[in-house]
Scaffold this motif. Sequence first.
Motif, mmCIF file in Angstrom:
data_model
loop_
_atom_site.group_PDB
_atom_site.id
_atom_site.type_symbol
_atom_site.label_atom_id
_atom_site.label_comp_id
_atom_site.label_asym_id
_atom_site.label_seq_id
_atom_site.Cartn_x
_atom_site.Cartn_y
_atom_site.Cartn_z
ATOM 1 N N ALA A 149 71.588 8.938 5.187
ATOM 2 C CA ALA A 149 72.571 9.351 6.191
ATOM 3 C C ALA A 149 71.955 10.295 7.217
ATOM 4 O O ALA A 149 70.920 10.909 6.977
ATOM 5 N N THR A 150 72.641 10.398 8.344
ATOM 6 C CA THR A 150 72.342 11.469 9.296
ATOM 7 C C THR A 150 73.250 12.645 8.932
ATOM 8 O O THR A 150 74.425 12.459 8.616
ATOM 9 N N ALA A 151 72.676 13.851 8.964
ATOM 10 C CA ALA A 151 73.422 15.022 8.512
ATOM 11 C C ALA A 151 73.344 16.127 9.550
ATOM 12 O O ALA A 151 72.386 16.226 10.315
ATOM 13 N N ARG A 152 74.376 16.973 9.548
ATOM 14 C CA ARG A 152 74.405 18.107 10.471
ATOM 15 C C ARG A 152 75.163 19.257 9.818
ATOM 16 O O ARG A 152 76.007 19.054 8.929
ATOM 17 N N SER A 153 74.868 20.454 10.288
ATOM 18 C CA SER A 153 75.607 21.618 9.825
ATOM 19 C C SER A 153 76.982 21.640 10.470
ATOM 20 O O SER A 153 77.124 21.372 11.663
ATOM 21 N N ALA A 154 77.999 21.963 9.668
ATOM 22 C CA ALA A 154 79.363 22.050 10.191
ATOM 23 C C ALA A 154 79.919 23.458 10.067
ATOM 24 O O ALA A 154 81.135 23.661 10.146
ATOM 25 N N GLY A 155 79.021 24.444 9.865
ATOM 26 C CA GLY A 155 79.478 25.826 9.865
ATOM 27 C C GLY A 155 79.223 26.562 8.571
ATOM 28 O O GLY A 155 78.789 25.992 7.568
ATOM 29 N N LYS A 156 79.507 27.860 8.604
ATOM 30 C CA LYS A 156 79.299 28.755 7.464
ATOM 31 C C LYS A 156 80.647 29.193 6.909
ATOM 32 O O LYS A 156 81.627 29.307 7.637
ATOM 33 N N VAL A 157 80.677 29.446 5.597
ATOM 34 C CA VAL A 157 81.903 29.886 4.933
ATOM 35 C C VAL A 157 81.599 31.188 4.196
ATOM 36 O O VAL A 157 80.666 31.242 3.390
ATOM 37 N N PRO A 158 82.367 32.245 4.435
ATOM 38 C CA PRO A 158 82.089 33.544 3.803
ATOM 39 C C PRO A 158 82.494 33.556 2.334
ATOM 40 O O PRO A 158 83.343 32.765 1.899
ATOM 41 N N PRO A 159 81.920 34.464 1.551
ATOM 42 C CA PRO A 159 82.222 34.516 0.116
ATOM 43 C C PRO A 159 83.663 34.871 -0.212
ATOM 44 O O PRO A 159 84.180 34.477 -1.260
ATOM 45 N N ASN A 160 84.327 35.631 0.677
ATOM 46 C CA ASN A 160 85.639 36.176 0.309
ATOM 47 C C ASN A 160 86.768 35.163 0.286
ATOM 48 O O ASN A 160 87.913 35.508 0.003
ATOM 49 N N VAL A 161 86.476 33.864 0.552
ATOM 50 C CA VAL A 161 87.523 32.844 0.452
ATOM 51 C C VAL A 161 87.547 32.224 -0.941
ATOM 52 O O VAL A 161 88.344 31.321 -1.212
ATOM 53 N N PHE A 162 86.680 32.718 -1.841
ATOM 54 C CA PHE A 162 86.582 32.168 -3.189
ATOM 55 C C PHE A 162 87.049 33.171 -4.239
ATOM 56 O O PHE A 162 86.995 34.384 -4.028
ATOM 57 N N TRP A 163 87.478 32.613 -5.352
ATOM 58 C CA TRP A 163 87.708 33.403 -6.563
ATOM 59 C C TRP A 163 87.031 32.698 -7.729
ATOM 60 O O TRP A 163 87.320 31.526 -7.957
ATOM 61 N N PRO A 164 86.133 33.368 -8.451
ATOM 62 C CA PRO A 164 85.581 34.693 -8.147
ATOM 63 C C PRO A 164 84.682 34.643 -6.907
ATOM 64 O O PRO A 164 84.233 33.565 -6.495
ATOM 65 N N VAL A 165 84.425 35.805 -6.342
ATOM 66 C CA VAL A 165 83.636 35.887 -5.113
ATOM 67 C C VAL A 165 82.157 35.695 -5.443
ATOM 68 O O VAL A 165 81.597 36.465 -6.232
ATOM 69 N N PRO A 166 81.507 34.677 -4.871
ATOM 70 C CA PRO A 166 80.066 34.508 -5.103
ATOM 71 C C PRO A 166 79.277 35.552 -4.331
ATOM 72 O O PRO A 166 79.809 36.198 -3.421
#
Length: 308
Positions: free
Chosen positions: A200-217
């Motif tokens: 496949a062709t691939a591209r970055s679609a952005g960054k996600v911060p840790p604080n949207v997860f539980w537990p926080v990575p």
Amino acid sequence: MVTPQGVGRDPLPAESNKKGPFLTPGEIRELAARLGVTPTKKLGQNFVHDPNTVRRIVTAAGLSPDDVAVEVGPGLGSLTLALLPAVAHVHAVEIDPVLAEALPQTVADHCGPDVAGRLTVHRADALRVTAADLADPAPTALVANLPYNVAVPVVLHLLAELPSLRHGLVMVQKEVADRLVAGPGSKVYGIPSVKLAWYATARSAGKVPPNVFWPVPNVDSGLVAFTRREPPRPDVPRSRVFAVVDAAFAQRRKTLRAALAGWAGGADRAAAALVTAGVDPSARGESLTVEQFAAIAASAPSGTSGAE
């Protein structure tokens, strides 16, 4: 597999009784406590609890109403709830038996029985699922918050196993995302970059911060979008190309002539294959495209490791 009828209590009787369409942070903790679920590092469990993040993932995935999504590691169901209204069907592959059993009821509670009927839960290891397991209906999109510890193997396995997959978007550790989308010459370009590029062709679609997860990575996550393409050399077996890639990056600091000596049965044989492929024997693996790796594999001398 688990269907809405397979859970312990009946779905809500009326559409008007359904809960909100997304799981709130409080609902996620409440649901986990009720199920006796404690997130484990072994299974790479970090549950998304932010509605804006799951909306963003579904939007970035570019889904159409006729898509059939496969979601790996749905967990408590945050992303599943966002996916179901956007596609024709969702195959949710969950290795944790408690989470797999609970997911249909969560969907019925939040989306209503009609939408819940578009969900099939497979209690399975994503690294072992086959096209036959997910054949009805065949998946066209992979959309998932993947466990960090198996993200790359899962993506590559599903692309190899499910030829019906046309596109997808996965959330992985940011460092892994950077590797998956890297191009030749990048410091992080390596085996995952080349092997994904085969499919496949691939591209970055952005960054996600840790604080949207539980537990926080303790790391950021990244979104990787991909679109299926034809292999660069359909006449060369994928296994043969991947053998060249593995050998080239096993010793990154060595020239290809030296790095591929074991693969080719000697440095001179490696150099001959490289020259035939139009590749400088003094080059290094991180400078080559997937097309060049395929050309080297096509030029493999008889008796080469991985040659057929």
